[in-house]
Structures are given as structure tokens and as C-alpha cells.
Motif scaffolding. Sequence first.
Motif, PDB file in Angstrom:
ATOM      1  N   TRP A  19      45.859  -9.242 -57.555  1.00 36.78           N
ATOM      2  CA  TRP A  19      44.249  -9.723 -57.423  1.00 36.78           C
ATOM      3  C   TRP A  19      43.539  -8.699 -58.562  1.00 36.78           C
ATOM      4  O   TRP A  19      44.086  -7.593 -58.551  1.00 36.78           O
ATOM      5  N   PRO A  20      42.498  -9.147 -59.051  1.00 32.26           N
ATOM      6  CA  PRO A  20      41.858  -8.306 -59.971  1.00 32.26           C
ATOM      7  C   PRO A  20      41.191  -7.275 -59.112  1.00 32.26           C
ATOM      8  O   PRO A  20      40.827  -7.618 -57.798  1.00 32.26           O
ATOM      9  N   LEU A  21      41.001  -6.174 -59.578  1.00 36.71           N
ATOM     10  CA  LEU A  21      40.831  -5.019 -58.728  1.00 36.71           C
ATOM     11  C   LEU A  21      39.444  -5.139 -57.984  1.00 36.71           C
ATOM     12  O   LEU A  21      39.236  -4.837 -56.699  1.00 36.71           O
ATOM     13  N   ALA A  22      38.448  -5.511 -58.904  1.00 38.93           N
ATOM     14  CA  ALA A  22      37.085  -5.513 -58.351  1.00 38.93           C
ATOM     15  C   ALA A  22      36.959  -6.547 -57.259  1.00 38.93           C
ATOM     16  O   ALA A  22      36.223  -6.598 -56.292  1.00 38.93           O
ATOM     17  N   PHE A  23      37.555  -7.736 -57.406  1.00 36.83           N
ATOM     18  CA  PHE A  23      37.692  -8.608 -56.467  1.00 36.83           C
ATOM     19  C   PHE A  23      38.340  -8.211 -55.385  1.00 36.83           C
ATOM     20  O   PHE A  23      37.751  -8.648 -54.066  1.00 36.83           O
ATOM     21  N   MET A  44      38.631  -5.248 -54.208  1.00 35.86           N
ATOM     22  CA  MET A  44      37.702  -4.552 -53.211  1.00 35.86           C
ATOM     23  C   MET A  44      36.510  -4.999 -52.874  1.00 35.86           C
ATOM     24  O   MET A  44      36.043  -4.720 -51.682  1.00 35.86           O
ATOM     25  N   GLY A  45      35.923  -6.071 -53.375  1.00 39.67           N
ATOM     26  CA  GLY A  45      35.102  -6.735 -52.741  1.00 39.67           C
ATOM     27  C   GLY A  45      35.585  -7.618 -51.458  1.00 39.67           C
ATOM     28  O   GLY A  45      34.776  -7.666 -50.450  1.00 39.67           O
ATOM     29  N   ALA A  46      36.602  -8.168 -51.488  1.00 39.41           N
ATOM     30  CA  ALA A  46      37.159  -9.094 -50.567  1.00 39.41           C
ATOM     31  C   ALA A  46      37.569  -8.197 -49.366  1.00 39.41           C
ATOM     32  O   ALA A  46      37.610  -8.605 -48.191  1.00 39.41           O
ATOM     33  N   GLN A  47      38.508  -7.025 -49.801  1.00 41.00           N
ATOM     34  CA  GLN A  47      39.226  -6.439 -48.338  1.00 41.00           C
ATOM     35  C   GLN A  47      39.223  -4.849 -48.733  1.00 41.00           C
ATOM     36  O   GLN A  47      39.319  -4.232 -47.621  1.00 41.00           O
TER      37      GLN A  47
END
Length: 104
Positions: free
Chosen positions: A65-69, A71-74
Motif C-alpha cells: 500500500w502507499p505509505l501515507a494511505f 498510515m492513515g488507514a492502519q
Amino acid sequence: MSRLPRPDFTEHAAEHTLMQLSERHREYWRRNLRVTLVLLVIWFTVTFVPVFFARELNEWSFFGWPLAFYMGAQGSLIIYVLIIGYYARVMNRFDREYGVSEDV
């Protein structure tokens, strides 16, 4: 001419003495504030840095997964739980070390 009753300075002084913090109490609070400040900096970094730098962080992937996504999701939620667990563990250790533990 009536005289006013004199205040009991010994009782007042004893009460004032109980309210003063000892050097050991101050050290306890300094350590508590230091841990709290460090954990708040980690919390702030984990919460806001991925949002502000999302485009740059998305160039890297984490578990596909893209890192920012991620971090925001999990990822942020996992770090929040780790922060809470670490704080509870450290404060219990400080409480026992300074004799203010509720587990007597």
C-alpha cells in the motif's frame, strides 16, 4: 474593645507543610512530563506528517500500500495503541519507584 481571636499558626503551618512538594515529588512530575512530551511529539508526527507529506510518502509502499494511505488507514492506529501501552507501563513503573502506586 474586643479582641479578635488569634489564628492557630501551628495548625495552619502544618497544613501548608503538607501541601508543599518534596524534591522527590518534583522529580516524579519532571519524569512524567518528559515521557508525556516525547509521546505527544510521536503522536503529532504520526498523525500529521503523513497527511502533510502524503504525495511524497506515497512514492514508497508498505505491505503493498502507499505509505501515507497505510498510515492513515492502519499504521497510525497501531502506533496510538503502542503509545498508550508504553505510557501505562512506564507510569506504573514510576508509581512503584516513587511510592505512589495504588497497588498496595
